[in-house]
Scaffold this active site. Structure first.
Site, PDB file in Angstrom:
ATOM      1  N   LYS A   1       0.666  -1.125   0.545  1.00  0.00           N
ATOM      2  CA  LYS A   1      -0.038  -0.264  -0.195  1.00  0.00           C
ATOM      3  C   LYS A   1       0.574   1.226   0.292  1.00  0.00           C
ATOM      4  CE  LYS A   1      -0.122   2.104   3.252  1.00  0.00           C
ATOM      5  NZ  LYS A   1       0.469   2.870   4.614  1.00  0.00           N
TER       6      LYS A   1
ATOM      7  N   ASP B   1      -4.905   0.157   9.107  1.00  0.00           N
ATOM      8  CA  ASP B   1      -4.337  -0.966   7.886  1.00  0.00           C
ATOM      9  C   ASP B   1      -4.766  -2.344   7.354  1.00  0.00           C
ATOM     10  OD1 ASP B   1      -3.049   1.586   7.524  1.00  0.00           O
ATOM     11  OD2 ASP B   1      -1.490   1.410   7.918  1.00  0.00           O
TER      12      ASP B   1
END
Length: 288
Positions: free
Chosen positions: A10, A136
């Site tokens: 990410k 996350d």
């Protein structure tokens, strides 16, 4: 039976901290997306009720400290699974790099074991489990591009940016996210990213607008603590990346590049002094 899952890295196109919350966490507003730099996980059932993890990487824990292990234990406990699993983790994402490698491994474990054991969990149910493992993880369950709010667990899916190249470079240091947030003074932040403007540029598929509106309030802290990160960012800008930003709390720096020839030139330029450099594509489709 074996199951394979891909766990992409990410990056933060923007990261804003609004204030510190009463629970000690920070209220954040982030635009996150995924790139085609990924760990790969192989999962297969074991005849006895245990969790085993192996990896070719000699620098990660293979016990309860590993987020993939924690994800496997969580889904076993919550779903009443009394079977074991062996997980082989092929690490490609740099560790402690601001790229959510551990979180993505945990999310891939949830997806993979949901398939392996035919548990029938919905994406939302896996995201709820993921939120117990880290802020996350819910995003990494489904990937794509999203606006994250709260501690990072409140997600709003948005359209993906236009396809481009992403140059990712990590200097040979590790950065503690807790230390960076601990030194951040949210009330003293003078310049916040234009999150709504960035979302508008993404929606309009305006690549140059996206590059102009990249922003991360943690940069000021990390760059002051680690001159190597400041130097790396300056080098990437000097080599001609269209937009450059530190991802997460660092130390990884990424550059967005529209043309492949320029991406190759920047990659080769950085490889002269930085060992961990990757030239990958932006992922424009969600995982699930």
């Amino acid at each position: 039976m074996k199951i394979w899952e891909k766990a992409p890295a990410k990056i933060n196109l923007s990261l804003d901290v609004l204030h510190k919350r009463p629970d000690g966490y920070h209220e954040v507003e982030m635009v996150m997306t995924m790139v085609d730099l990924a760990d790969r996980l192989e999962m297969k059932e074991l005849p006895r009720d245990t969790i085993m993890i192996s990896s070719q990487a000699g620098y990660i824990p293979l016990d309860e400290k590993n987020l993939a292990f924690q994800a496997a234990k969580l889904i076993k406990d919550r779903c009443g699974v009394e079977r074991g699993v062996y997980i082989h983790l092929d690490k490609n994402i740099p560790v402690a790099a601001g790229l959510a490698g551990g979180s993505s491994d945990a999310a891939a474990t949830l997806r993979g074991l949901n398939r392996l054991w035919k548990l029938g969990l919905t994406v939302d149910e896996m995201m709820e489990l993921g939120a117990e493992l880290g802020s996350d993880v819910p995003f990494c369950v489904c990937g794509g591009t999203a606006l994250a709010q709260g501690r990072g667990e409140r997600l709003t899916r948005v359209a993906s940016p236009p396809a481009c190249w992403v140059i990712i470079a990590k200097p040979p240091i590790n950065v503690s996210t807790a230390d960076v947030y601990g030194k951040l003074r949210a009330a003293e932040i003078k310049r916040h990213p234009d999150t709504s403007g960035l979302l508008g540029a993404i929606k309009g598929r305006n690549f140059s607008g996206i590059c102009d509106l990249l922003g991360n309030v943690l940069e000021e802290v990390t760059l002051s603590l680690y001159p190597e990160v400041r130097h790396l960012k300056a080098c990437m800008e000097r080599l001609g990346a269209d937009g450059v930003l530190m991802s997460g709390s660092g130390p990884t720096v990424f550059g967005l590049v529209e043309k492949e020839t320029k991406a190759e030139r920047i990659y080769n330029g950085l490889r002269g002094f930085c060992k961990e450099v990757h030239a990958v594509r932006l992922l424009t489709e969600p995982i699930c």
